[in-house]
Design a protein around this motif. Structure first.
Motif, PDB file in Angstrom:
ATOM      1  N   PRO A  79       0.893  -1.296  -0.087  1.00 50.75           N
ATOM      2  CA  PRO A  79      -0.049   0.068  -0.068  1.00 50.75           C
ATOM      3  C   PRO A  79       0.740   1.458  -0.112  1.00 50.75           C
ATOM      4  CG  PRO A  79       0.018  -0.809   2.242  1.00 50.75           C
ATOM      5  CD  PRO A  79       1.001  -1.769   1.239  1.00 50.75           C
ATOM      6  N   SER A  80       0.240   2.265  -0.424  1.00 51.09           N
ATOM      7  CA  SER A  80       1.160   3.722  -0.247  1.00 51.09           C
ATOM      8  C   SER A  80       0.732   4.097   1.194  1.00 51.09           C
ATOM      9  CB  SER A  80       0.501   4.697  -1.338  1.00 51.09           C
ATOM     10  OG  SER A  80      -1.104   4.866  -1.228  1.00 51.09           O
ATOM     11  N   ILE A  81       0.591   5.568   1.308  1.00 58.13           N
ATOM     12  CA  ILE A  81       0.504   6.118   2.873  1.00 58.13           C
ATOM     13  C   ILE A  81      -0.834   5.470   3.263  1.00 58.13           C
ATOM     14  CG2 ILE A  81       0.330   8.000   4.184  1.00 58.13           C
ATOM     15  CD1 ILE A  81       2.631   9.131   2.382  1.00 58.13           C
ATOM     16  N   VAL A  82      -1.069   4.729   4.205  1.00 55.06           N
ATOM     17  CA  VAL A  82      -2.468   4.336   4.853  1.00 55.06           C
ATOM     18  C   VAL A  82      -3.006   5.311   5.858  1.00 55.06           C
ATOM     19  CG1 VAL A  82      -3.769   2.440   5.919  1.00 55.06           C
ATOM     20  CG2 VAL A  82      -1.716   2.066   4.558  1.00 55.06           C
ATOM     21  N   THR A  83      -4.215   5.556   5.651  1.00 56.68           N
ATOM     22  CA  THR A  83      -5.161   6.488   6.484  1.00 56.68           C
ATOM     23  C   THR A  83      -6.064   5.785   7.400  1.00 56.68           C
ATOM     24  OG1 THR A  83      -6.859   7.083   5.222  1.00 56.68           O
ATOM     25  CG2 THR A  83      -4.814   8.126   4.675  1.00 56.68           C
ATOM     26  N   GLY A  84      -6.692   6.205   8.403  1.00 55.49           N
ATOM     27  CA  GLY A  84      -7.814   5.531   8.863  1.00 55.49           C
ATOM     28  C   GLY A  84      -8.890   5.386   7.838  1.00 55.49           C
ATOM     29  N   ASP A  85     -10.004   4.619   8.339  1.00 56.02           N
ATOM     30  CA  ASP A  85     -10.852   4.262   7.275  1.00 56.02           C
ATOM     31  C   ASP A  85     -11.726   5.338   7.140  1.00 56.02           C
ATOM     32  OD1 ASP A  85     -13.884   4.210   8.643  1.00 56.02           O
ATOM     33  OD2 ASP A  85     -12.397   3.738  10.393  1.00 56.02           O
ATOM     34  N   ARG A  86     -12.556   5.312   5.881  1.00 53.04           N
ATOM     35  CA  ARG A  86     -13.482   6.571   5.391  1.00 53.04           C
ATOM     36  C   ARG A  86     -14.540   6.772   5.998  1.00 53.04           C
ATOM     37  NH1 ARG A  86     -12.582   4.257  -0.609  1.00 53.04           N
ATOM     38  NH2 ARG A  86     -12.875   2.382   0.597  1.00 53.04           N
ATOM     39  N   ARG A  87     -15.153   5.809   6.909  1.00 48.22           N
ATOM     40  CA  ARG A  87     -16.500   6.180   7.530  1.00 48.22           C
ATOM     41  C   ARG A  87     -16.164   6.752   9.152  1.00 48.22           C
ATOM     42  NH1 ARG A  87     -21.227   1.603   8.689  1.00 48.22           N
ATOM     43  NH2 ARG A  87     -22.821   2.998   9.308  1.00 48.22           N
ATOM     44  N   TYR A  88     -15.472   6.206   9.754  1.00 47.62           N
ATOM     45  CA  TYR A  88     -15.259   6.699  11.214  1.00 47.62           C
ATOM     46  C   TYR A  88     -13.868   7.287  11.159  1.00 47.62           C
ATOM     47  CZ  TYR A  88     -19.148   3.395  12.052  1.00 47.62           C
ATOM     48  OH  TYR A  88     -20.267   2.728  11.695  1.00 47.62           O
ATOM     49  N   GLY A  89     -12.941   7.286  10.616  1.00 47.78           N
ATOM     50  CA  GLY A  89     -11.601   7.928  10.434  1.00 47.78           C
ATOM     51  C   GLY A  89     -10.764   7.187  11.617  1.00 47.78           C
ATOM     52  N   PHE A  90     -11.223   5.972  12.142  1.00 45.69           N
ATOM     53  CA  PHE A  90     -10.588   5.347  13.095  1.00 45.69           C
ATOM     54  C   PHE A  90      -8.933   4.871  12.528  1.00 45.69           C
ATOM     55  CE2 PHE A  90      -9.079   1.348  15.054  1.00 45.69           C
ATOM     56  CZ  PHE A  90      -9.222   1.792  16.406  1.00 45.69           C
ATOM     57  N   THR A  91      -8.117   5.109  13.683  1.00 43.76           N
ATOM     58  CA  THR A  91      -6.650   4.567  13.377  1.00 43.76           C
ATOM     59  C   THR A  91      -6.166   4.531  14.681  1.00 43.76           C
ATOM     60  OG1 THR A  91      -4.661   5.170  12.332  1.00 43.76           O
ATOM     61  CG2 THR A  91      -5.831   7.028  13.117  1.00 43.76           C
ATOM     62  N   THR A  92      -5.312   3.646  15.067  1.00 46.88           N
ATOM     63  CA  THR A  92      -4.559   3.327  16.123  1.00 46.88           C
ATOM     64  C   THR A  92      -3.399   4.434  16.378  1.00 46.88           C
ATOM     65  OG1 THR A  92      -3.361   1.554  15.398  1.00 46.88           O
ATOM     66  CG2 THR A  92      -5.492   1.231  16.383  1.00 46.88           C
ATOM     67  N   THR A  93      -2.811   4.776  15.350  1.00 46.75           N
ATOM     68  CA  THR A  93      -1.498   5.524  15.317  1.00 46.75           C
ATOM     69  C   THR A  93      -1.624   6.735  14.362  1.00 46.75           C
ATOM     70  OG1 THR A  93      -0.711   4.058  13.583  1.00 46.75           O
ATOM     71  CG2 THR A  93      -0.256   3.498  15.886  1.00 46.75           C
ATOM     72  N   PHE A  94      -0.914   7.748  14.627  1.00 47.53           N
ATOM     73  CA  PHE A  94      -0.779   8.854  14.030  1.00 47.53           C
ATOM     74  C   PHE A  94       0.442   9.197  13.247  1.00 47.53           C
ATOM     75  CE2 PHE A  94      -4.112   9.362  17.160  1.00 47.53           C
ATOM     76  CZ  PHE A  94      -5.344   9.709  16.345  1.00 47.53           C
ATOM     77  N   HIS A  95       0.775   8.172  12.287  1.00 48.70           N
ATOM     78  CA  HIS A  95       1.880   8.437  11.355  1.00 48.70           C
ATOM     79  C   HIS A  95       1.649   8.717  10.239  1.00 48.70           C
ATOM     80  CE1 HIS A  95       3.767   6.513  14.896  1.00 48.70           C
ATOM     81  NE2 HIS A  95       3.392   5.310  14.829  1.00 48.70           N
ATOM     82  N   GLY A  96       2.444   8.562   9.245  1.00 49.48           N
ATOM     83  CA  GLY A  96       2.273   9.063   7.972  1.00 49.48           C
ATOM     84  C   GLY A  96       1.692  10.290   7.506  1.00 49.48           C
ATOM     85  N   ILE A  97       0.494  10.540   7.071  1.00 50.56           N
ATOM     86  CA  ILE A  97       0.307  11.881   6.800  1.00 50.56           C
ATOM     87  C   ILE A  97      -0.402  12.732   8.093  1.00 50.56           C
ATOM     88  CG2 ILE A  97      -2.159  11.228   6.361  1.00 50.56           C
ATOM     89  CD1 ILE A  97      -0.202  13.734   4.249  1.00 50.56           C
ATOM     90  N   TYR A  98      -0.607  12.063   9.203  1.00 52.77           N
ATOM     91  CA  TYR A  98      -1.185  12.607  10.355  1.00 52.77           C
ATOM     92  C   TYR A  98      -0.221  13.857  10.876  1.00 52.77           C
ATOM     93  CZ  TYR A  98      -5.057   9.319  10.213  1.00 52.77           C
ATOM     94  OH  TYR A  98      -5.895   8.707  10.031  1.00 52.77           O
ATOM     95  N   PRO A  99       0.994  13.894  10.907  1.00 60.32           N
ATOM     96  CA  PRO A  99       1.565  15.005  11.433  1.00 60.32           C
ATOM     97  C   PRO A  99       1.345  16.187  10.512  1.00 60.32           C
ATOM     98  CG  PRO A  99       3.028  13.300  11.290  1.00 60.32           C
ATOM     99  CD  PRO A  99       1.820  12.760  10.812  1.00 60.32           C
ATOM    100  N   PHE A 100       1.027  16.072   9.203  1.00 59.33           N
ATOM    101  CA  PHE A 100       0.563  17.266   8.343  1.00 59.33           C
ATOM    102  C   PHE A 100      -0.864  17.783   9.161  1.00 59.33           C
ATOM    103  CE2 PHE A 100      -1.484  19.000   4.742  1.00 59.33           C
ATOM    104  CZ  PHE A 100      -0.589  19.927   4.392  1.00 59.33           C
ATOM    105  N   PHE A 101      -1.887  16.685   9.292  1.00 59.40           N
ATOM    106  CA  PHE A 101      -2.888  17.280   9.897  1.00 59.40           C
ATOM    107  C   PHE A 101      -2.934  17.826  11.305  1.00 59.40           C
ATOM    108  CE2 PHE A 101      -5.044  13.504   7.539  1.00 59.40           C
ATOM    109  CZ  PHE A 101      -4.966  13.884   5.986  1.00 59.40           C
ATOM    110  N   HIS A 102      -1.931  17.276  12.058  1.00 55.56           N
ATOM    111  CA  HIS A 102      -1.867  17.623  13.519  1.00 55.56           C
ATOM    112  C   HIS A 102      -1.182  19.015  13.246  1.00 55.56           C
ATOM    113  CE1 HIS A 102      -0.152  16.715  17.482  1.00 55.56           C
ATOM    114  NE2 HIS A 102      -0.907  17.389  17.808  1.00 55.56           N
ATOM    115  N   PHE A 103      -0.445  19.324  12.515  1.00 56.28           N
ATOM    116  CA  PHE A 103       0.239  20.609  12.290  1.00 56.28           C
ATOM    117  C   PHE A 103      -0.810  21.556  12.416  1.00 56.28           C
ATOM    118  CE2 PHE A 103       1.594  23.890   9.585  1.00 56.28           C
ATOM    119  CZ  PHE A 103       2.838  24.499  10.537  1.00 56.28           C
TER     120      PHE A 103
END
Length: 260
Positions: A79-103
Motif C-alpha cells: 500500500p501507499s500511505i495508509v490513513t484511517g477508514d473513510r467512515r469513522y476515521g478510526f486509526t490506532t496510530t498517528f503516523h504517515g500523513i497525520y503529522p501534517f493534519f496535526h500541524f
C-alpha cells in the motif's frame, strides 16, 4: 516520521523472518505479507529514502529466500500511505500523513494569522502531491487474498488512482481547524518568512521528515490489484474532502494521541 534503525530491523526484518519460519514449520499453505509501495525506488535500483523503506525491502527479500521451494504461496501487498477508514476515521496510530493534519490543529491560533497554503509553499509542499489509501480499502484487499485458496499474482500494489495535491489537503485541514483567514505571512526585509518559534519548529519537522514523500509519484504496476478489485466488486478509491474531514475529526477527538 523516520523510524529508528533498531526498531525497523526488529519489527519489519526479524518479525518477517520469524513469521516465514513459522509458516514453514506449521506447513502453512499460503501467506499474505504487507510491505509498502515506497520500496519503488529500491526496486528501480535507487537508494532507500528512509530506514523504514529499507527494512520493508529487506523483509520482502527474506520472505522470498525462506519460502522459496517450500510450496507456500505468497502474496505481497504494497500500500501507499495508509490513513484511517473513510467512515469513522478510526486509526490506532498517528503516523504517515497525520503529522501534517496535526500541524494544522496544533498551531491553529498562530495559523489564523497566516495563510496556510502560502506557509506550505515555504517547504515546496504546495506544488507537491501524496498518494493516500484508506485502511478499509487496504483491509479489503488483504481479506480478499486471505480467503483465496490460490493467489492470482505474487504482488499487489495498492495505490490510489489519483494523488492528493498538498495544497488541497492544506485547504481542507485549514477549514477543519477554522483557519479561513488569509492574511499575509510576516516577512523580514529580505522577504523571508518569519514565524513564531513554535510554528517554525512545526514547519521544520514537516520539511525534515515528510518533504520527500510529498514529492514522490509512485510508478508501480497495479493491474493485479485492479483485477482483484473487479472480481470482488471493490470500488476504486476516490479523493473526497469528506474522507479527509473524517480523518481530521478522529485525530482531534483523540487529541492526536496513539491508542495504547
Amino acid at each position: 516520521c523516520e523510524t529508528a534503525p533498531d526498531e525497523s530491523t526488529r519489527v519489519n526484518v526479524e518479525g518477517t523472518r520469524n513469521i516465514a519460519q513459522l509458516a514453514v514449520r506449521i506447513g502453512a499453505p499460503r501467506l499474505v505479507h504487507v510491505s509498502t509501495a515506497y520500496v519503488d525506488n529500491l526496486l528501480a535500483g535507487g537508494p532507500a529514502r528512509t530506514v523504514y523503506e529499507g527494512s520493508k525491502f529487506e523483509s520482502e527479500r527474506i520472505l522470498a529466500a525462506i519460502l522459496s521451494g517450500t510450496g507456500i504461496a505468497t502474496a505481497i501487498v504494497r500500500p501507499s500511505i495508509v490513513t484511517g477508514d473513510r467512515r469513522y476515521g478510526f486509526t490506532t496510530t498517528f503516523h504517515g500523513i497525520y503529522p501534517f493534519f496535526h500541524f494544522a490543529a496544533a498551531f491553529a491560533p498562530e495559523l489564523l494569522k497566516t495563510d496556510m497554503v502560502a506557509l506550505m509553499r515555504r517547504g515546496g509542499f504546495v506544488k507537491g502531491q501524496v498518494n493516500l489509501v484508506p485502511a478499509d480499502h487496504v483491509a479489503g484487499i488483504i481479506c480478499a487474498l486471505a480467503i483465496r485458496s490460490t493467489f492470482p499474482a505474487k504482488v499487489f500494489n495498492v495505490i490510489a488512482p489519483c494523488d492528493w495535491r498538498i495544497a488541497e489537503l492544506a485547504r481542507i485541514c485549514g477549514e477543519c481547524s477554522g483557519l479561513r483567514a488569509r492574511i499575509a505571512i510576516p516577512s523580514d526585509a529580505t522577504g523571508a518568512i518569519v514565524l513564531p518559534p513554535s510554528l517554525e519548529q512545526g514547519v521544520t519537522m514537516l520539511e525534515r521528515n515528510y518533504a520527500h514523500y510529498f514529492g514522490v509519484t509512485l510508478r508501480l504496476d497495479t493491474k493485479s490489484t485492479e483485477t482483484l478489485m473487479k472480481e470482488t466488486g471493490m470500488p476504486i478509491v476516490r479523493n473526497t474532502s469528506d474522507w479527509i474531514r473524517v480523518l481530521f475529526r478522529w485525530g482531534a477527538y483523540r487529541n492526536w494521541e496513539t491508542l495504547a
